[in-house]
Design a protein around this motif. Structure first.
Motif, short mmCIF file in Angstrom:
data_model
loop_
_atom_site.label_atom_id
_atom_site.label_comp_id
_atom_site.label_asym_id
_atom_site.label_seq_id
_atom_site.Cartn_x
_atom_site.Cartn_y
_atom_site.Cartn_z
N GLU B 37 0.75 -1.33 -0.10
CA GLU B 37 -0.07 0.41 0.25
C GLU B 37 0.34 1.10 0.29
O GLU B 37 0.37 1.96 0.60
CB GLU B 37 -0.77 0.04 1.49
CG GLU B 37 -1.62 -0.62 1.35
CD GLU B 37 -3.07 -1.18 0.31
OE1 GLU B 37 -3.21 -0.46 -0.09
OE2 GLU B 37 -3.50 -2.11 0.40
N CYS B 38 1.66 1.43 -0.79
CA CYS B 38 3.08 2.29 -0.99
C CYS B 38 2.49 3.71 -1.56
O CYS B 38 2.33 5.01 -1.03
CB CYS B 38 4.77 1.49 -1.48
SG CYS B 38 4.13 1.24 -3.04
N GLY B 39 1.29 2.87 -3.13
CA GLY B 39 1.28 3.93 -3.59
C GLY B 39 1.81 4.52 -5.18
O GLY B 39 1.75 5.27 -5.72
N ILE B 40 2.72 3.82 -5.10
CA ILE B 40 3.36 3.98 -6.22
C ILE B 40 3.20 4.22 -6.96
O ILE B 40 3.46 5.37 -8.21
CB ILE B 40 5.34 3.65 -5.70
CG1 ILE B 40 5.70 4.47 -4.44
CG2 ILE B 40 6.02 3.88 -7.31
CD1 ILE B 40 7.27 3.69 -3.87
N CYS B 41 2.92 2.86 -7.68
CA CYS B 41 1.90 2.84 -9.26
C CYS B 41 0.58 3.99 -9.02
O CYS B 41 1.33 4.47 -10.54
CB CYS B 41 1.32 1.33 -8.66
SG CYS B 41 -0.04 0.60 -7.40
N LEU B 42 0.16 4.02 -8.28
CA LEU B 42 -0.79 5.00 -7.98
C LEU B 42 -0.08 6.81 -9.05
O LEU B 42 -0.43 7.13 -10.02
CB LEU B 42 -1.89 4.85 -7.26
CG LEU B 42 -2.60 6.57 -7.16
CD1 LEU B 42 -3.79 6.29 -6.72
CD2 LEU B 42 -2.14 8.33 -6.79
N GLU B 74 7.11 0.01 -12.20
CA GLU B 74 7.90 0.28 -10.84
C GLU B 74 7.19 0.26 -9.82
O GLU B 74 7.79 0.27 -7.78
CB GLU B 74 7.43 1.82 -11.21
CG GLU B 74 7.27 2.59 -11.86
CD GLU B 74 9.27 2.93 -12.31
OE1 GLU B 74 9.78 3.33 -11.15
OE2 GLU B 74 9.74 2.69 -13.43
N CYS B 75 6.11 -0.86 -9.20
CA CYS B 75 6.19 -1.94 -7.75
C CYS B 75 7.22 -1.71 -7.35
O CYS B 75 8.20 -2.92 -7.39
CB CYS B 75 5.36 -2.97 -7.85
SG CYS B 75 4.75 -2.96 -6.66
N PRO B 76 7.91 -1.08 -6.13
CA PRO B 76 9.04 -2.00 -5.44
C PRO B 76 8.78 -3.84 -5.50
O PRO B 76 9.71 -4.13 -4.72
CB PRO B 76 8.98 -0.45 -3.86
CG PRO B 76 7.67 -0.42 -4.03
CD PRO B 76 7.09 -0.42 -5.80
S1 SF4 Z 1 2.93 0.05 -5.81
FE1 SF4 Z 1 3.33 -2.19 -5.65
S2 SF4 Z 1 3.10 -2.78 -3.05
FE2 SF4 Z 1 3.04 -0.32 -3.91
S3 SF4 Z 1 0.48 0.57 -3.34
FE3 SF4 Z 1 0.91 -0.18 -5.78
S4 SF4 Z 1 1.43 -2.66 -5.98
FE4 SF4 Z 1 1.19 -2.09 -3.90
#
Ligand code: SF4
Ligand code: SF4
Lengths: 306, 91
Positions: B37-42, B74-76
């Protein structure tokens, strides 16, 4: 609020379905800029990839939930000067007057009107998404195209092998207009980009604010559609696209690069550099090193946004 | 257009919206078990197809997602995988 909290609550005012390519850097830039500008905004998008992608409307349909204008390629900044002055006169200085334009409409055809509006210090936030060419019309070279790039007007052949000139470095030229605010930003460094858009919006209430953004283009640069952010990150890490800002006449590096990667590493996975000669590679590296040194000398301090 | 209601007709027929989901050859699928739930993808999705939903979770929506795969790269935590779309159904 950190930048992700800001982004996840900021409303997107652009049509959800626009015809920018898969993985387009400019679509990402447009949405982020207008999410932060919000609904109290008037935006100009001149001809270019974004102008052609439906966001300025089509027939009787509009492309955004805010007023959007498509000026000519050459007159975006003068067009917005008029809009900005009218809103000042009506006592509506609260309205964000914003432009999102490509490098052709900014550095080439639109430069005269841009330079004029900047010198008059018109209250505008001008964003340039630099994808290094006229990508919308078939990847012709522009003044910001990098040396050695393969474009449709600088092909690979027996006479020339890609673009023969170094790129023009527009952000520094713009900062010399005594702007209120001037910065560079890359979507890979999103916290920094968000902070700079917010500053640019605030400064546009005082005068001209300019942000030059690195806009990776999978279709024109020939790389895999999922690699745009990776490429943008390497552009920053190699000092090819240094991150800095100028505020109150002070220059500041916003990404202090302690261990830069090589330009060879940056160009490796980008198709337009496929046949880059050793000489061209060395010439780009030396231009990049020289530019970074100059920027560091201009900067009084290094203090990073992320 | 039978009757003009506006000085400028632009916008009279609403928002221009393209069915960009039909471009997709691969769809991003998020593994809720490994997502932190880091939100990087968003923050990196060019289409804003990733939302923060009512349950305070990041969620991929498919109405306009073009299937570029940037979120997966990009998802870590490598929590997003690109799965080939099957047949004609682009749901
Ligand atoms: S970047 Fe990856 S870990 Fe972070 S919220 Fe999105 S899916 Fe989840
Ligand atoms: S595949 Fe691309 S468009 Fe779809 S959710 Fe991921 S980043 Fe967004």
């Amino acid at each position: 609020m950190n930048y992700i909290q800001t982004l996840r609550t900021a409303k997107d005012v652009v049509t959800p379905g626009m015809s920018a390519c898969q993985g387009c850097g400019a679509e990402l830039i447009l949405r982020r800029v207008l999410q932060l500008a919000g609904q109290n905004t008037i935006v100009c998008v001149p001809p270019g990839c974004l102008g052609g992608s439906g966001v300025v409307g089509w027939d009787y349909q509009t492309g955004m939930e805010i007023p959007v204008h498509i000026p000519l390629l050459t007159n975006t900044a003068s067009y917005l000067s008029g809009v900005s002055r009218m809103y000042q006169r009506k006592g509506r200085g609260d309205v964000n007057i914003v432009c999102v334009a490509g490098d052709g409409a900014t550095a080439d055809g639109g430069f005269q009107s841009l330079s004029g509006a900047a010198e008059r210090n018109e209250k505008i936030l001008y964003i340039c998404y630099d994808n290094e060419g006229y990508m919308n019309t078939g990847f012709q070279r522009s003044s910001t195209t990098t040396l050695g790039s393969h474009t449709s007007t600088t092909p690979l052949g027996s006479v020339i092998s890609g673009k023969e000139q170094q790129q023009k470095y527009l952000p520094l030229i713009m900062s010399m207009h005594n702007l209120s605010y001037c910065a560079t930003a890359s979507p890979s460094h999103m916290a920094d980009m968000v902070a700079k858009i917010e500053k640019g919006l605030a400064w546009s209430k005082e005068g001209f604010a300019y942000i030059h953004m690195f806009s990776p283009c999978p279709t024109g640069w020939l790389y895999d559609i999922d690699q745009g952010i990776q490429i943008a990150r390497k552009a920053v890490q190699s000092n090819f696209f240094p991150l800095w800002e100028m505020e109150n006449r002070k220059y500041r590096m916003t990404y202090d690069n302690k261990k830069p990667i090589s330009i060879a590493d940056f160009v490796k996975d980008i198709g337009k550099f496929r046949d880059l000669s050793e000489q061209d590679l060395a010439a780009i590296q030396s231009m990049v090193d020289d530019r970074y040194e100059k920027l560091k000398k201009l900067s009084s301090e290094a203090d990073c946004n992320e | 257009m039978s009757e003009r209601k506006h000085i400028s007709p632009i916008g009279q027929e609403g928002l221009y919206v393209l069915d960009t989901a039909s471009w997709r050859t691969h769809r991003p699928v998020m593994d809720k078990n490994t997502c932190v739930e880091c939100g990087i993808c968003l923050s990196y999705c060019p289409v804003n197809s990733i939302i923060f939903n009512d349950e305070n979770k990041y969620e991929i929506t498919y109405n306009y997602c073009k299937g570029c795969g940037i979120c997966a790269v990009e998802c870590p935590k490598k929590s997003i995988s690109m799965v080939a779309e099957g047949g004609e159904d682009h749901g």
